[in-house]
Structures are given as structure tokens and as C-alpha cells.
Design a protein around this motif. Sequence first.
Motif, PDB file in Angstrom:
ATOM      1  N   GLN A 181      59.629  -6.215  59.263  1.00 53.20           N
ATOM      2  CA  GLN A 181      59.414  -4.907  59.871  1.00 53.20           C
ATOM      3  C   GLN A 181      57.970  -4.485  59.636  1.00 53.20           C
ATOM      4  OE1 GLN A 181      61.890  -3.077  61.572  1.00 53.20           O
ATOM      5  NE2 GLN A 181      62.924  -5.039  61.363  1.00 53.20           N
ATOM      6  N   GLU A 182      57.400  -3.787  60.592  1.00 52.23           N
ATOM      7  CA  GLU A 182      56.033  -3.284  60.456  1.00 52.23           C
ATOM      8  C   GLU A 182      56.050  -1.771  60.630  1.00 52.23           C
ATOM      9  OE1 GLU A 182      52.338  -5.336  61.915  1.00 52.23           O
ATOM     10  OE2 GLU A 182      52.466  -3.714  63.395  1.00 52.23           O
ATOM     11  N   PRO A 222      59.871  -3.408  48.929  1.00 51.26           N
ATOM     12  CA  PRO A 222      58.425  -3.244  48.749  1.00 51.26           C
ATOM     13  C   PRO A 222      57.691  -3.745  49.988  1.00 51.26           C
ATOM     14  CG  PRO A 222      59.307  -4.879  47.203  1.00 51.26           C
ATOM     15  CD  PRO A 222      60.450  -4.350  48.002  1.00 51.26           C
ATOM     16  N   PHE A 223      56.531  -3.178  50.249  1.00 49.37           N
ATOM     17  CA  PHE A 223      55.774  -3.539  51.447  1.00 49.37           C
ATOM     18  C   PHE A 223      54.452  -4.193  51.072  1.00 49.37           C
ATOM     19  CE2 PHE A 223      54.991   0.992  50.576  1.00 49.37           C
ATOM     20  CZ  PHE A 223      53.614   0.989  50.378  1.00 49.37           C
ATOM     21  N   GLN A 224      53.933  -4.975  52.017  1.00 49.58           N
ATOM     22  CA  GLN A 224      52.625  -5.604  51.853  1.00 49.58           C
ATOM     23  C   GLN A 224      51.633  -4.877  52.748  1.00 49.58           C
ATOM     24  OE1 GLN A 224      52.283  -9.751  53.039  1.00 49.58           O
ATOM     25  NE2 GLN A 224      50.656 -10.067  51.546  1.00 49.58           N
ATOM     26  N   ILE A 225      50.499  -4.497  52.174  1.00 47.85           N
ATOM     27  CA  ILE A 225      49.463  -3.802  52.940  1.00 47.85           C
ATOM     28  C   ILE A 225      48.763  -4.812  53.845  1.00 47.85           C
ATOM     29  CG2 ILE A 225      47.327  -2.473  52.819  1.00 47.85           C
ATOM     30  CD1 ILE A 225      48.258  -1.608  49.960  1.00 47.85           C
ATOM     31  N   MET A 226      48.797  -4.556  55.143  1.00 44.58           N
ATOM     32  CA  MET A 226      48.201  -5.467  56.118  1.00 44.58           C
ATOM     33  C   MET A 226      46.813  -5.008  56.562  1.00 44.58           C
ATOM     34  SD  MET A 226      50.567  -7.595  55.990  1.00 44.58           S
ATOM     35  CE  MET A 226      49.921  -8.789  57.127  1.00 44.58           C
ATOM     36  N   ILE A 268      42.393   7.052  53.514  1.00 47.25           N
ATOM     37  CA  ILE A 268      42.761   6.147  54.593  1.00 47.25           C
ATOM     38  C   ILE A 268      43.498   6.903  55.696  1.00 47.25           C
ATOM     39  CG2 ILE A 268      44.061   4.052  55.143  1.00 47.25           C
ATOM     40  CD1 ILE A 268      41.688   3.594  53.222  1.00 47.25           C
ATOM     41  N   PRO A 269      42.921   7.028  56.884  1.00 45.63           N
ATOM     42  CA  PRO A 269      43.613   7.762  57.947  1.00 45.63           C
ATOM     43  C   PRO A 269      44.829   7.023  58.514  1.00 45.63           C
ATOM     44  CG  PRO A 269      41.428   7.072  58.673  1.00 45.63           C
ATOM     45  CD  PRO A 269      41.560   6.673  57.247  1.00 45.63           C
ATOM     46  N   THR A 270      44.778   5.684  58.558  1.00 41.99           N
ATOM     47  CA  THR A 270      45.880   4.887  59.092  1.00 41.99           C
ATOM     48  C   THR A 270      46.014   3.606  58.285  1.00 41.99           C
ATOM     49  OG1 THR A 270      45.464   5.732  61.320  1.00 41.99           O
ATOM     50  CG2 THR A 270      46.814   3.763  61.164  1.00 41.99           C
ATOM     51  N   ALA A 271      47.237   3.236  57.958  1.00 43.83           N
ATOM     52  CA  ALA A 271      47.500   1.981  57.251  1.00 43.83           C
ATOM     53  C   ALA A 271      48.686   1.294  57.914  1.00 43.83           C
ATOM     54  CB  ALA A 271      47.810   2.237  55.785  1.00 43.83           C
ATOM     55  N   THR A 272      48.636  -0.040  57.947  1.00 47.71           N
ATOM     56  CA  THR A 272      49.733  -0.839  58.482  1.00 47.71           C
ATOM     57  C   THR A 272      50.314  -1.663  57.340  1.00 47.71           C
ATOM     58  OG1 THR A 272      48.675  -0.968  60.643  1.00 47.71           O
ATOM     59  CG2 THR A 272      50.390  -2.598  60.174  1.00 47.71           C
ATOM     60  N   VAL A 273      51.638  -1.594  57.183  1.00 50.53           N
ATOM     61  CA  VAL A 273      52.332  -2.361  56.152  1.00 50.53           C
ATOM     62  C   VAL A 273      53.469  -3.145  56.800  1.00 50.53           C
ATOM     63  CG1 VAL A 273      51.758  -0.675  54.358  1.00 50.53           C
ATOM     64  CG2 VAL A 273      53.949  -0.515  55.527  1.00 50.53           C
ATOM     65  N   ARG A 274      53.859  -4.240  56.142  1.00 47.73           N
ATOM     66  CA  ARG A 274      54.993  -5.049  56.602  1.00 47.73           C
ATOM     67  C   ARG A 274      55.890  -5.358  55.409  1.00 47.73           C
ATOM     68  NH1 ARG A 274      51.781  -9.437  60.284  1.00 47.73           N
ATOM     69  NH2 ARG A 274      51.212  -7.981  61.941  1.00 47.73           N
ATOM     70  N   PHE A 275      57.187  -5.514  55.720  1.00 44.30           N
ATOM     71  CA  PHE A 275      58.135  -5.871  54.668  1.00 44.30           C
ATOM     72  C   PHE A 275      59.321  -6.620  55.267  1.00 44.30           C
ATOM     73  CE2 PHE A 275      59.164  -1.690  56.241  1.00 44.30           C
ATOM     74  CZ  PHE A 275      60.535  -1.707  56.392  1.00 44.30           C
ATOM     75  N   PRO A 276      59.858  -7.576  54.511  1.00 45.23           N
ATOM     76  CA  PRO A 276      61.075  -8.247  54.977  1.00 45.23           C
ATOM     77  C   PRO A 276      62.271  -7.338  54.721  1.00 45.23           C
ATOM     78  CG  PRO A 276      60.392  -9.167  52.879  1.00 45.23           C
ATOM     79  CD  PRO A 276      59.346  -8.152  53.276  1.00 45.23           C
ATOM     80  N   ALA A 277      63.153  -7.253  55.691  1.00 48.67           N
ATOM     81  CA  ALA A 277      64.328  -6.385  55.540  1.00 48.67           C
ATOM     82  C   ALA A 277      65.621  -7.186  55.605  1.00 48.67           C
ATOM     83  CB  ALA A 277      64.303  -5.313  56.626  1.00 48.67           C
TER      84      ALA A 277
END
Length: 80
Positions: free
Chosen positions: A2-3, A20-24, A55-64
Motif C-alpha cells: 500500500q502507498e 510500519p511504513f517505509q519512507i519513499m 516536509i510538506p508532502t511525504a510518500t510512504v509504503r507498507f506491506p499489508a
Amino acid sequence: VQEVVMKSASGHPYHQHINPFQIMSMEDYQSANAAFKTWYQIGDWHDVLQTVTSIPTATVRFPANTFTGPMVVHCHILFH
């Protein structure tokens, strides 16, 4: 996987339970203060992201796929 693309809400750090998420990516990362860049780096895994001032915008991803079902996402200022 998921992003999530987060846009800062001033004064409201993002906290995600269960996965937990990974910062992309993080917009304007190079102009963030040194303390922020020491703690948060692209590729790091976290469950809270303090995007509120740097940081105005950040993208994170995580396995669900390991923990499925509802997931709590909220501001990490607990007195809200």
C-alpha cells in the motif's frame, strides 16, 4: 504493498498502527533541519512521521498482507 501520500497538517504528526511504513520520498527534504534529517531518512522504517514543520508532502509504503483488516491512523498528539 500500500502507498500513502501524506500532506502535512500543521502541528499534526502522522502515526500508523499495526504496519510500519517505509519512507519513499519527502518533498523539500534537503532543506529540513539537521535533527529531522538525522532521525528520518528516505528508506527508513517508522510508525510516526513528524512532517509538521519540515516536509510538506511525504510518500510512504507498507506491506499489508501480514496484518490484514482495519488499521488505526491518527495524529500522534495524544491529547487531541
